[in-house]
Design an enzyme around this catalytic site. Structure first.
Site, PDB file in Angstrom:
ATOM      1  CG  LEU A 193       3.625  -2.468   0.685  1.00  0.00           C
ATOM      2  CD1 LEU A 193       4.189  -1.061   0.839  1.00  0.00           C
ATOM      3  CD2 LEU A 193       2.197  -2.512   1.216  1.00  0.00           C
ATOM      4  N   GLY A 253     -32.050   7.367  -5.572  1.00  0.00           N
ATOM      5  CA  GLY A 253     -32.073   7.370  -4.103  1.00  0.00           C
ATOM      6  C   GLY A 253     -31.679   6.015  -3.530  1.00  0.00           C
ATOM      7  N   GLY A 301       3.206   7.879   6.312  1.00  0.00           N
ATOM      8  CA  GLY A 301       2.356   7.027   5.494  1.00  0.00           C
ATOM      9  C   GLY A 301       3.001   6.784   4.143  1.00  0.00           C
ATOM     10  N   PRO A 325       1.589   6.967  12.358  1.00  0.00           N
ATOM     11  CG  PRO A 325       0.845   7.259  14.560  1.00  0.00           C
ATOM     12  CD  PRO A 325       1.775   6.432  13.721  1.00  0.00           C
ATOM     13  CD  GLU A 347      -1.608  -2.997  -0.032  1.00  0.00           C
ATOM     14  OE1 GLU A 347      -0.514  -3.189  -0.578  1.00  0.00           O
ATOM     15  OE2 GLU A 347      -2.069  -3.698   0.869  1.00  0.00           O
ATOM     16  NE  ARG A 388      -8.594  -6.674  -2.621  1.00  0.00           N
ATOM     17  CZ  ARG A 388      -8.022  -5.707  -1.928  1.00  0.00           C
ATOM     18  NH1 ARG A 388      -7.012  -5.946  -1.114  1.00  0.00           N
ATOM     19  NH2 ARG A 388      -8.449  -4.450  -2.017  1.00  0.00           N
TER      20      ARG A 388
END
Ligand SMILES: Cc1cc2nc3c(=O)[nH]c(=O)nc-3n(C[C@H](O)[C@H](O)[C@H](O)COP(=O)(O)OP(=O)(O)OC[C@H]3O[C@@H](n4cnc5c(N)ncnc54)[C@H](O)[C@@H]3O)c2cc1C
Length: 384
Positions: free
Chosen positions: A239, A340, A137, A134, A363, A90
């Protein structure tokens, strides 16, 4: 699994056909292999992209230039079915359609549209979207990547981080500061000075390519700039498109986890009974279904608002925040039911669970969307 609430009755015939087509594609082409892709950290983009393109899934809600031009709800349904396969699949479709094609379609010149959109819609050319850096964000307003004019050309310098499809892209839509404010640039990845090393050692979205982008005196012609937008509203509008796909997509991931847990609970016997016959397990399954259905209703509602031209960014924040959190809770509950076996790639659950950690962050993180809702409720922005 039984659609108890008959939510898909609210889809029209075309939307149901898209659902069934994408679901079959995922069952045949993705599910048999995706555990291995995840383990080996590969995404066979060049193989899948033309198939996704031929189904009309790339830029599917855009009009013209070879795009399918469907309504927004259809795009959402496709995202739901793709992410029931894997969030990486996606993500590939979201980045291609909503983050790379959409800005070219909405803000690009005729020349940029003609050059890129038909090939991207067909899956012949792959795009990426470079906003995050970097050191920037959640707050992209501080970005340091800079495009400076040199005669009629632009010289681009800087770097981006966490860029989906970066190393496999033919074209990057890069957002950079300029003397006029933030602008978008359509950068062919073969341009000298552009490099895109892949980021390794990820424990989430492993069946998805994530890269850094470096721009070292990348010379671009004047025609590389997107003429239609200046300022952060450009990338933020992209966005919003992609987040809408996430609102729907995570419903698919959550449903896949619930289905795996139900099947397991019916067949795994402990204390002489299937574990699904214990009330504690049924309580988990019941609440997981409530979560899947409520997230599905939210997605449907936002889809209808978008199709009516009424969807606002803060409503998308509501959907991204509530649906991703619900999906992650469901994945974690499913994991416990599988015991498990819940930690192996023989079952889809841990893969979805780990993927959803990225989806929670990219996003707009859950904290950022919480602040958007906080501002919507109080009128008081609390971002800084
Ligand atoms: C797998 C993956 C793929 C991605 N793909 C792309 C892509 O294709 N293109 C692209 O441009 N980017 C992409 N991203 C980047 C993603 O959008 C960023 O990781 C995200 O915006 C968060 O930025 P950051 O990682 O720098 O975290 P930071 O912004 O440093 O945040 C760290 C923590 O601080 C919190 N925080 C920050 N500010 C506030 C505040 N004001 N109040 C409270 N808490 C706060 C955050 O919510 C978070 O919990 C991708 C990321 C991942 C993991």
């Amino acid at each position: 699994m039984d659609d108890l609430l008959r939510l898909d009755d609210r889809l029209d015939a075309d939307q149901r056909l898209i659902r069934d087509t994408v679901r079959s594609f995922v069952a045949e082409r993705v599910l048999p292999h995706v555990g291995d892709w995840f383990e080996e950290a590969v995404f066979p983009a060049r193989e899948l992209a033309p198939a996704l393109g031929s189904m009309g899934l790339l830029g599917m809600h855009l009009q013209g230039y070879g795009c399918a031009g469907t309504d927004a709800t259809s795009y959402g349904v496709a995202c739901r079915e793709l992410e029931a396969g894997d969030s990486g699949l996606r993500s590939f479709v979201s980045v291609q359609g909503s983050l790379a094609m959409y800005p070219i379609w909405r803000y690009g010149s005729d020349e940029q549209k003609e050059e890129w959109l038909p090939r991207m819609a067909a899956g012949e050319a792959i795009g990426c979207f470079g906003l995050t850096e970097p050191d920037h964000g959640s707050d992209p307003s501080g970005m340091r990547t800079y495009a400076k004019r040199d005669g009629s050309d632009w010289i681009l310098n800087g770097s981006k981080m966490w860029i989906t499809n970066g190393s496999i892209a033919d074209v990057a839509v890069v957002w950079a500061q300029t003397d006029e404010g933030v602008r978008g640039f359509v950068v062919p990845t073969s341009t000298p000075g552009f490099s895109a090393p892949e980021i390794h050692k990820k424990m989430s979205l492993r069946a998805s390519v994530t890269s850094s982008l470096y721009f070292d005196d990348v010379r671009l012609p004047a025609s590389a700039a997107l003429p239609g937008v200046v300022g952060l509203r450009g990338p933020l509008s992209c966005l919003s498109e992609a987040r809408f796909g996430i609102v729907w997509g995570v419903v698919g991931a959550a449903r896949a986890c619930l289905e795996a847990a139900v099947e397991y609970a019916k067949t795994r016997v402990q204390f002489d009974k299937p574990i699904g016959a214990f009330q504690l397990t049924q309580e988990k399954l019941a609440w997981m279904y409530v979560g899947v259905a409520q997230a599905g209703l939210t997605a449907l509602h936002l889809g209808q608002l978008k199709d009516a031209g009424k969807l606002e960014p803060r409503q998308i924040s509501f959907g991204k925040l509530s649906n991703v959190r619900a999906a992650l809770d469901i994945a974690r509950q499913a994991r416990t039911i599988l015991g498990g076996n819940g930690i192996t790639l023989e079952y889809p659950v841990i893969r979805h669970m780990n993927n959803l950690e990225s989806v929670l962050t990219y996003e707009g993180t859950q904290e950022v969307h919480t602040l958007v809702l906080g501002e919507a409720l109080t009128g008081l922005p609390a971002y800084r």
